[in-house]
Design a protein around this motif. Structure first.
Motif, PDB file in Angstrom:
ATOM      1  N   LEU A  39       0.832  -1.201   0.000  1.00 33.84           N
ATOM      2  CA  LEU A  39       0.000   0.000   0.000  1.00 33.84           C
ATOM      3  C   LEU A  39       0.867   1.253   0.000  1.00 33.84           C
ATOM      4  CD1 LEU A  39      -2.859   1.149   0.117  1.00 33.84           C
ATOM      5  CD2 LEU A  39      -2.757   0.952   2.591  1.00 33.84           C
ATOM      6  N   LYS A  40       1.955   1.234   0.769  1.00 30.90           N
ATOM      7  CA  LYS A  40       2.876   2.374   0.814  1.00 30.90           C
ATOM      8  C   LYS A  40       3.478   2.624  -0.570  1.00 30.90           C
ATOM      9  CE  LYS A  40       7.158   2.242   2.431  1.00 30.90           C
ATOM     10  NZ  LYS A  40       8.306   2.109   3.327  1.00 30.90           N
ATOM     11  N   ALA A  41       3.894   1.547  -1.236  1.00 30.70           N
ATOM     12  CA  ALA A  41       4.492   1.679  -2.566  1.00 30.70           C
ATOM     13  C   ALA A  41       3.487   2.262  -3.558  1.00 30.70           C
ATOM     14  CB  ALA A  41       4.997   0.330  -3.050  1.00 30.70           C
ATOM     15  N   ARG A  42       2.256   1.770  -3.507  1.00 32.46           N
ATOM     16  CA  ARG A  42       1.233   2.287  -4.414  1.00 32.46           C
ATOM     17  C   ARG A  42       0.901   3.738  -4.111  1.00 32.46           C
ATOM     18  NH1 ARG A  42      -3.674  -0.802  -4.068  1.00 32.46           N
ATOM     19  NH2 ARG A  42      -2.924  -1.767  -2.171  1.00 32.46           N
ATOM     20  N   THR A  43       0.891   4.108  -2.828  1.00 33.43           N
ATOM     21  CA  THR A  43       0.599   5.484  -2.436  1.00 33.43           C
ATOM     22  C   THR A  43       1.700   6.415  -2.907  1.00 33.43           C
ATOM     23  OG1 THR A  43      -0.632   4.724  -0.515  1.00 33.43           O
ATOM     24  CG2 THR A  43       0.094   6.999  -0.474  1.00 33.43           C
ATOM     25  N   GLU A  44       2.962   5.982  -2.732  1.00 32.99           N
ATOM     26  CA  GLU A  44       4.085   6.805  -3.194  1.00 32.99           C
ATOM     27  C   GLU A  44       4.049   6.958  -4.716  1.00 32.99           C
ATOM     28  OE1 GLU A  44       7.315   4.667  -1.432  1.00 32.99           O
ATOM     29  OE2 GLU A  44       7.195   5.806   0.441  1.00 32.99           O
ATOM     30  N   GLU A  45       3.634   5.904  -5.392  1.00 26.56           N
ATOM     31  CA  GLU A  45       3.491   5.946  -6.854  1.00 26.56           C
ATOM     32  C   GLU A  45       2.440   6.989  -7.241  1.00 26.56           C
ATOM     33  OE1 GLU A  45       1.994   2.524  -9.531  1.00 26.56           O
ATOM     34  OE2 GLU A  45       3.876   1.845  -8.653  1.00 26.56           O
ATOM     35  N   THR A  86      -1.175  12.539  -7.386  1.00 24.65           N
ATOM     36  CA  THR A  86      -2.478  12.161  -6.864  1.00 24.65           C
ATOM     37  C   THR A  86      -2.477  12.500  -5.380  1.00 24.65           C
ATOM     38  OG1 THR A  86      -2.608  10.344  -8.430  1.00 24.65           O
ATOM     39  CG2 THR A  86      -4.127  10.263  -6.578  1.00 24.65           C
ATOM     40  N   PRO A  87      -3.377  13.347  -4.910  1.00 25.58           N
ATOM     41  CA  PRO A  87      -3.310  13.802  -3.517  1.00 25.58           C
ATOM     42  C   PRO A  87      -3.741  12.726  -2.515  1.00 25.58           C
ATOM     43  CG  PRO A  87      -5.238  14.703  -4.586  1.00 25.58           C
ATOM     44  CD  PRO A  87      -4.473  13.950  -5.638  1.00 25.58           C
ATOM     45  N   ARG A  88      -2.771  11.970  -2.052  1.00 23.47           N
ATOM     46  CA  ARG A  88      -3.028  10.988  -0.993  1.00 23.47           C
ATOM     47  C   ARG A  88      -1.853  11.024  -0.039  1.00 23.47           C
ATOM     48  NH1 ARG A  88      -5.576   5.644  -3.894  1.00 23.47           N
ATOM     49  NH2 ARG A  88      -7.334   6.713  -4.778  1.00 23.47           N
TER      50      ARG A  88
END
Length: 85
Positions: free
Chosen positions: A58-64, A70-72
């Motif tokens: 999830l961290k990797a996808r969020t950083e991506e 993308t504001p997350r």
């Protein structure tokens, strides 16, 4: 189709609209066989490792997503990982 529902009013007055009806689900809970302490510790360790792996993904996808603007925020993910480590 018309149905009259009665309940607790959230505010004064009359309203005509779609209603959300909460119905508590019936759960069938099976009792698991008792395990020894060592089995429980192993199960806990496996669950922690699985949670860590899911959070890392999830961290990797969020950083991506952040790289693509993308504001997350991934701050809660880092916090969870810190707790699990």
């Amino acid at each position: 189709m018309s149905q009259i529902l009665q309940g607790i009013a959230a505010s004064n007055g009359i309203a005509i609209a779609k209603a959300f009806v909460y119905e508590q689900a019936q759960l069938d809970i099976e009792k698991a066989p008792k395990k020894g302490a060592e089995d429980e510790v192993t199960s806990l360790q496996n669950a922690i490792e699985k949670a860590k792996a899911e959070l890392e993904d999830l961290k990797a996808r969020t950083e991506e997503n952040q790289a693509r603007k993308t504001p997350r925020s991934s701050l809660p993910i880092y916090s969870c990982l810190k707790i699990l480590n």
